[in-house]
Design a protein around this motif. Structure first.
Motif, PDB file in Angstrom:
ATOM      1  N   GLU A  55       0.830  -1.208   0.000  1.00 45.57           N
ATOM      2  CA  GLU A  55       0.000   0.000   0.000  1.00 45.57           C
ATOM      3  C   GLU A  55       0.866   1.260   0.000  1.00 45.57           C
ATOM      4  OE1 GLU A  55      -3.501   0.003   0.063  1.00 45.57           O
ATOM      5  OE2 GLU A  55      -3.289  -2.151  -0.301  1.00 45.57           O
ATOM      6  N   THR A  56       2.008   1.178   0.680  1.00 43.01           N
ATOM      7  CA  THR A  56       2.863   2.354   0.794  1.00 43.01           C
ATOM      8  C   THR A  56       4.292   2.009   0.397  1.00 43.01           C
ATOM      9  OG1 THR A  56       3.501   1.909   3.082  1.00 43.01           O
ATOM     10  CG2 THR A  56       1.497   3.200   2.760  1.00 43.01           C
ATOM     11  N   SER A  57       4.957   2.962  -0.236  1.00 47.47           N
ATOM     12  CA  SER A  57       6.353   2.735  -0.614  1.00 47.47           C
ATOM     13  C   SER A  57       7.251   2.702   0.625  1.00 47.47           C
ATOM     14  CB  SER A  57       6.822   3.814  -1.587  1.00 47.47           C
ATOM     15  OG  SER A  57       6.719   5.088  -0.990  1.00 47.47           O
ATOM     16  N   GLU A  58       6.780   3.312   1.725  1.00 44.23           N
ATOM     17  CA  GLU A  58       7.568   3.314   2.956  1.00 44.23           C
ATOM     18  C   GLU A  58       7.772   1.899   3.491  1.00 44.23           C
ATOM     19  OE1 GLU A  58       4.774   5.338   2.727  1.00 44.23           O
ATOM     20  OE2 GLU A  58       5.815   7.226   2.344  1.00 44.23           O
TER      21      GLU A  58
ATOM     22  N   GLU B 156      10.448   0.160   1.498  1.00 43.18           N
ATOM     23  CA  GLU B 156      11.766   0.675   1.887  1.00 43.18           C
ATOM     24  C   GLU B 156      12.180   0.101   3.246  1.00 43.18           C
ATOM     25  OE1 GLU B 156      13.915   2.275  -0.051  1.00 43.18           O
ATOM     26  OE2 GLU B 156      12.353   1.983  -1.571  1.00 43.18           O
ATOM     27  N   PHE B 157      11.224  -0.005   4.152  1.00 37.63           N
ATOM     28  CA  PHE B 157      11.490  -0.608   5.459  1.00 37.63           C
ATOM     29  C   PHE B 157      11.967  -2.051   5.278  1.00 37.63           C
ATOM     30  CE2 PHE B 157       9.646  -3.303   8.828  1.00 37.63           C
ATOM     31  CZ  PHE B 157      10.393  -2.877   9.915  1.00 37.63           C
ATOM     32  N   LEU B 158      11.280  -2.818   4.424  1.00 34.10           N
ATOM     33  CA  LEU B 158      11.670  -4.214   4.184  1.00 34.10           C
ATOM     34  C   LEU B 158      13.076  -4.297   3.601  1.00 34.10           C
ATOM     35  CD1 LEU B 158       8.399  -5.788   2.693  1.00 34.10           C
ATOM     36  CD2 LEU B 158       9.360  -6.107   4.995  1.00 34.10           C
TER      37      LEU B 158
ATOM     38  N   THR C 257       6.033 -19.189   3.665  1.00 28.72           N
ATOM     39  CA  THR C 257       6.073 -18.673   5.035  1.00 28.72           C
ATOM     40  C   THR C 257       6.750 -17.306   5.057  1.00 28.72           C
ATOM     41  OG1 THR C 257       6.160 -20.909   5.926  1.00 28.72           O
ATOM     42  CG2 THR C 257       6.882 -19.135   7.383  1.00 28.72           C
ATOM     43  N   PHE C 258       7.839 -17.176   4.315  1.00 26.25           N
ATOM     44  CA  PHE C 258       8.545 -15.894   4.242  1.00 26.25           C
ATOM     45  C   PHE C 258       7.605 -14.814   3.700  1.00 26.25           C
ATOM     46  CE2 PHE C 258      11.236 -12.804   2.003  1.00 26.25           C
ATOM     47  CZ  PHE C 258      12.104 -12.452   3.010  1.00 26.25           C
ATOM     48  N   LYS C 259       6.888 -15.134   2.623  1.00 27.42           N
ATOM     49  CA  LYS C 259       5.970 -14.160   2.029  1.00 27.42           C
ATOM     50  C   LYS C 259       4.839 -13.826   2.992  1.00 27.42           C
ATOM     51  CE  LYS C 259       3.473 -13.019  -2.133  1.00 27.42           C
ATOM     52  NZ  LYS C 259       3.104 -13.413  -3.484  1.00 27.42           N
ATOM     53  N   SER C 260       4.336 -14.827   3.705  1.00 25.44           N
ATOM     54  CA  SER C 260       3.273 -14.586   4.688  1.00 25.44           C
ATOM     55  C   SER C 260       3.740 -13.622   5.769  1.00 25.44           C
ATOM     56  CB  SER C 260       2.829 -15.893   5.334  1.00 25.44           C
ATOM     57  OG  SER C 260       2.180 -16.700   4.402  1.00 25.44           O
ATOM     58  N   CYS C 261       4.991 -13.759   6.178  1.00 24.82           N
ATOM     59  CA  CYS C 261       5.545 -12.843   7.188  1.00 24.82           C
ATOM     60  C   CYS C 261       5.558 -11.406   6.668  1.00 24.82           C
ATOM     61  CB  CYS C 261       6.949 -13.267   7.590  1.00 24.82           C
ATOM     62  SG  CYS C 261       6.981 -14.786   8.557  1.00 24.82           S
ATOM     63  N   LEU C 262       5.945 -11.234   5.406  1.00 26.69           N
ATOM     64  CA  LEU C 262       5.948  -9.890   4.822  1.00 26.69           C
ATOM     65  C   LEU C 262       4.536  -9.304   4.820  1.00 26.69           C
ATOM     66  CD1 LEU C 262       8.264 -10.364   1.680  1.00 26.69           C
ATOM     67  CD2 LEU C 262       8.912  -9.730   4.012  1.00 26.69           C
ATOM     68  N   ILE C 263       3.569 -10.112   4.432  1.00 27.06           N
ATOM     69  CA  ILE C 263       2.176  -9.659   4.361  1.00 27.06           C
ATOM     70  C   ILE C 263       1.641  -9.372   5.756  1.00 27.06           C
ATOM     71  CG2 ILE C 263      -0.173 -10.389   3.772  1.00 27.06           C
ATOM     72  CD1 ILE C 263       1.166 -12.059   1.457  1.00 27.06           C
ATOM     73  N   ASP C 264       1.871 -10.286   6.690  1.00 25.92           N
ATOM     74  CA  ASP C 264       1.351 -10.110   8.048  1.00 25.92           C
ATOM     75  C   ASP C 264       1.942  -8.885   8.727  1.00 25.92           C
ATOM     76  OD1 ASP C 264      -0.180 -12.364   7.727  1.00 25.92           O
ATOM     77  OD2 ASP C 264       1.133 -13.675   8.902  1.00 25.92           O
ATOM     78  N   PHE C 265       3.242  -8.678   8.545  1.00 24.19           N
ATOM     79  CA  PHE C 265       3.869  -7.557   9.239  1.00 24.19           C
ATOM     80  C   PHE C 265       3.447  -6.221   8.630  1.00 24.19           C
ATOM     81  CE2 PHE C 265       7.067  -4.688  10.922  1.00 24.19           C
ATOM     82  CZ  PHE C 265       7.045  -5.064  12.256  1.00 24.19           C
ATOM     83  N   GLU C 266       2.983  -6.226   7.397  1.00 25.97           N
ATOM     84  CA  GLU C 266       2.518  -4.968   6.801  1.00 25.97           C
ATOM     85  C   GLU C 266       1.358  -4.398   7.623  1.00 25.97           C
ATOM     86  OE1 GLU C 266       1.442  -2.950   2.504  1.00 25.97           O
ATOM     87  OE2 GLU C 266       1.398  -5.133   2.673  1.00 25.97           O
ATOM     88  N   ARG C 267       0.495  -5.257   8.135  1.00 25.08           N
ATOM     89  CA  ARG C 267      -0.612  -4.791   8.993  1.00 25.08           C
ATOM     90  C   ARG C 267      -0.068  -4.191  10.284  1.00 25.08           C
ATOM     91  NH1 ARG C 267      -3.016  -9.616   6.925  1.00 25.08           N
ATOM     92  NH2 ARG C 267      -2.437 -10.792   8.783  1.00 25.08           N
ATOM     93  N   VAL C 268       0.935  -4.855  10.861  1.00 26.24           N
ATOM     94  CA  VAL C 268       1.563  -4.339  12.084  1.00 26.24           C
ATOM     95  C   VAL C 268       2.208  -2.986  11.792  1.00 26.24           C
ATOM     96  CG1 VAL C 268       3.398  -4.735  13.790  1.00 26.24           C
ATOM     97  CG2 VAL C 268       1.954  -6.647  13.026  1.00 26.24           C
ATOM     98  N   TYR C 269       2.906  -2.912  10.668  1.00 22.26           N
ATOM     99  CA  TYR C 269       3.576  -1.682  10.255  1.00 22.26           C
ATOM    100  C   TYR C 269       2.564  -0.528  10.138  1.00 22.26           C
ATOM    101  CZ  TYR C 269       6.496   1.438   7.413  1.00 22.26           C
ATOM    102  OH  TYR C 269       7.210   2.515   6.927  1.00 22.26           O
ATOM    103  N   GLY C 270       1.443  -0.803   9.478  1.00 20.24           N
ATOM    104  CA  GLY C 270       0.408   0.226   9.310  1.00 20.24           C
ATOM    105  C   GLY C 270      -0.169   0.675  10.638  1.00 20.24           C
TER     106      GLY C 270
END
Length: 169
Positions: A111-114, A117-119, A140-153
């Motif tokens: 959703e955001t370029s930020e 960049e964080f990743l 699993t790696f991809k799921s972590c990226l997706i899941d943490f995006e919600r935490v990040y937001g």
């Protein structure tokens, strides 16, 4: 004898099949290639499954590809015994996980370029944790990226200090 069932009676598979090809008026006959993916997850017994595959390979002369995580096949002894008779060639894949993970981060739709960049900034930690986990599952790696995006937001919407976010990831 009247009650015996042969699975091949219900699944007539031929060496060649008709395909509709763009630009052709009539269907074109093409050679069939069967692909058995996730062999290790199949609920059919190893001996039965390799027997079915053998029927396609030997009797019907159909090119057949079996994709399996051999380390996860439960009936390893029977698999090794019958594999010799059925499988002509084994190709082992040794993936370059680090390169694939980098591409996953580069191609990640966010959703955001930020967040992307964080990743990128935190990727060395991500790679290290993935490697130390002993997991070879890129889903699993991809799921972590997706899941943490919600935490990040949520982290940003609550205006929490971002200095510990990398460790939280």
């Amino acid at each position: 004898m009247l009650l015996s069932i042969d699975i091949h009676d219900f699944l007539p598979i031929e060496k060649e099949v008709y395909c509709i090809v763009a630009g052709e008026e009539q269907p074109v006959k093409k050679k069939l290639v069967l692909v058995f993916d996730d062999f290790e997850r199949c609920k059919i017994g190893v001996i039965d499954l390799l027997g079915i595959i053998n029927t396609y390979v030997e009797d019907k002369r159909i090119k057949t590809i079996v994709i399996a995580s051999e380390d996860n096949i439960e009936d390893e002894e029977n698999y090794k015994t019958f594999k010799e008779k059925v499988v002509e060639r084994t190709v082992k894949l040794d993936m370059e996980y680090r390169r694939i993970q980098q591409e996953m981060i580069e191609d990640y739709k966010t959703e955001t370029s930020e967040y992307k960049e964080f990743l990128k900034k935190e990727s060395p930690k991500l790679f290290q944790v993935f490697e130390e986990s002993g997991s070879r599952n890129l889903r699993t790696f991809k799921s972590c990226l997706i899941d943490f995006e919600r935490v990040y937001g949520l982290w940003h919407s609550l205006k929490l200090p971002t200095d510990g976010m990398g460790e939280a990831l």
